[in-house]
Write a protein that holds these residues in place. Structure first.
Motif, PDB file in Angstrom:
ATOM      1  N   ILE A  12     118.253  51.850  33.956  1.00  0.00           N
ATOM      2  CA  ILE A  12     118.838  53.192  34.910  1.00  0.00           C
ATOM      3  C   ILE A  12     118.183  53.239  36.025  1.00  0.00           C
ATOM      4  N   MET A  13     118.771  53.555  36.912  1.00  0.00           N
ATOM      5  CA  MET A  13     119.137  52.825  38.896  1.00  0.00           C
ATOM      6  C   MET A  13     118.096  54.058  39.095  1.00  0.00           C
ATOM      7  N   ASN A  91     117.720  58.132  37.049  1.00  0.00           N
ATOM      8  CA  ASN A  91     118.130  58.164  37.685  1.00  0.00           C
ATOM      9  C   ASN A  91     117.330  58.709  38.848  1.00  0.00           C
ATOM     10  N   ASN A  92     116.534  57.714  38.803  1.00  0.00           N
ATOM     11  CA  ASN A  92     115.589  58.566  39.929  1.00  0.00           C
ATOM     12  C   ASN A  92     115.350  58.024  41.293  1.00  0.00           C
ATOM     13  N   ASN A 108     113.141  47.255  40.644  1.00  0.00           N
ATOM     14  CA  ASN A 108     113.775  46.637  39.822  1.00  0.00           C
ATOM     15  C   ASN A 108     115.190  45.665  40.711  1.00  0.00           C
ATOM     16  N   PRO A 109     115.069  44.578  40.785  1.00  0.00           N
ATOM     17  CA  PRO A 109     116.491  44.252  42.017  1.00  0.00           C
ATOM     18  C   PRO A 109     118.003  44.050  40.967  1.00  0.00           C
ATOM     19  N   ASN A 110     117.851  44.367  39.887  1.00  0.00           N
ATOM     20  CA  ASN A 110     118.724  44.233  39.504  1.00  0.00           C
ATOM     21  C   ASN A 110     119.379  44.950  39.052  1.00  0.00           C
ATOM     22  N   ILE A 111     119.119  46.472  39.950  1.00  0.00           N
ATOM     23  CA  ILE A 111     119.621  47.885  39.003  1.00  0.00           C
ATOM     24  C   ILE A 111     119.520  48.328  40.486  1.00  0.00           C
TER      25      ILE A 111
END
Length: 159
Positions: A12-13, A91-92, A108-111
């Motif tokens: 979740i991004m 999706n915040n 989270n640097p991946n997302i």
């Protein structure tokens, strides 16, 4: 902690909107709500408990909230992390994180994506926090998107 782990597992991004007071963070976040994002305002808990008084200048109000924020963090370093985690769904759009420790824990640097809003002036507290957060993002070799509400930036191209 478990909820954050589950959120990261589900990919979740989060979109972090970072910037000084009155730089368009809330306006941008409200637009993203219309696109399906859940809006979490880091300072909302403070603003609800300590509203601006009828005769208080905005700059003094921000200084007062900053002092209260520092006091809360001395008592419980996870105060704002706990508030944000409690309000996370999917999706915040997370607005107004200024504490680098909070950002490190939540980002989270991946997302995740980061949008930096520009403002006319920054307090020393905001400068230190924003510079530290930008250093963290640079460490992960990730892009920061700049948004200036005065230039009518195309918001959809940022996300």
């Amino acid at each position: 902690m478990m909820l954050l782990w589950i959120i990261n597992i589900l990919n979740i991004m989060n979109i972090f909107i970072i910037g000084p007071s009155r730089s368009g963070k809330t306006t941008l976040a409200n637009y993203l709500v219309t696109k399906g994002y859940n809006h979490i305002q880091a300072s909302k808990t403070l603003k609800e408990q300590y509203p601006i008084t009828w005769n208080e200048e905005y700059g003094k109000y921000v200084s007062r909230l900053t002092g209260i924020s520092k006091q809360l963090l001395e008592e419980n370093p996870d105060h704002f992390i706990d508030y944000i985690k409690f309000n996370m769904i999917e999706n915040n759009v997370i607005e107004g994180v200024r504490n680098p420790r909070d950002f490190c824990f939540l980002y989270n640097p991946n997302i995740d994506k980061v949008i930096l809003t520009s403002g006319d002036s920054l307090s020393d507290f905001e400068k230190l926090g924003i510079e530290a957060i930008l250093s963290i993002i640079k460490f992960w070799d990730k892009e920061v998107v700049n948004y200036d509400y005065k230039l009518n930036t195309d918001i959809d191209s940022l996300i």
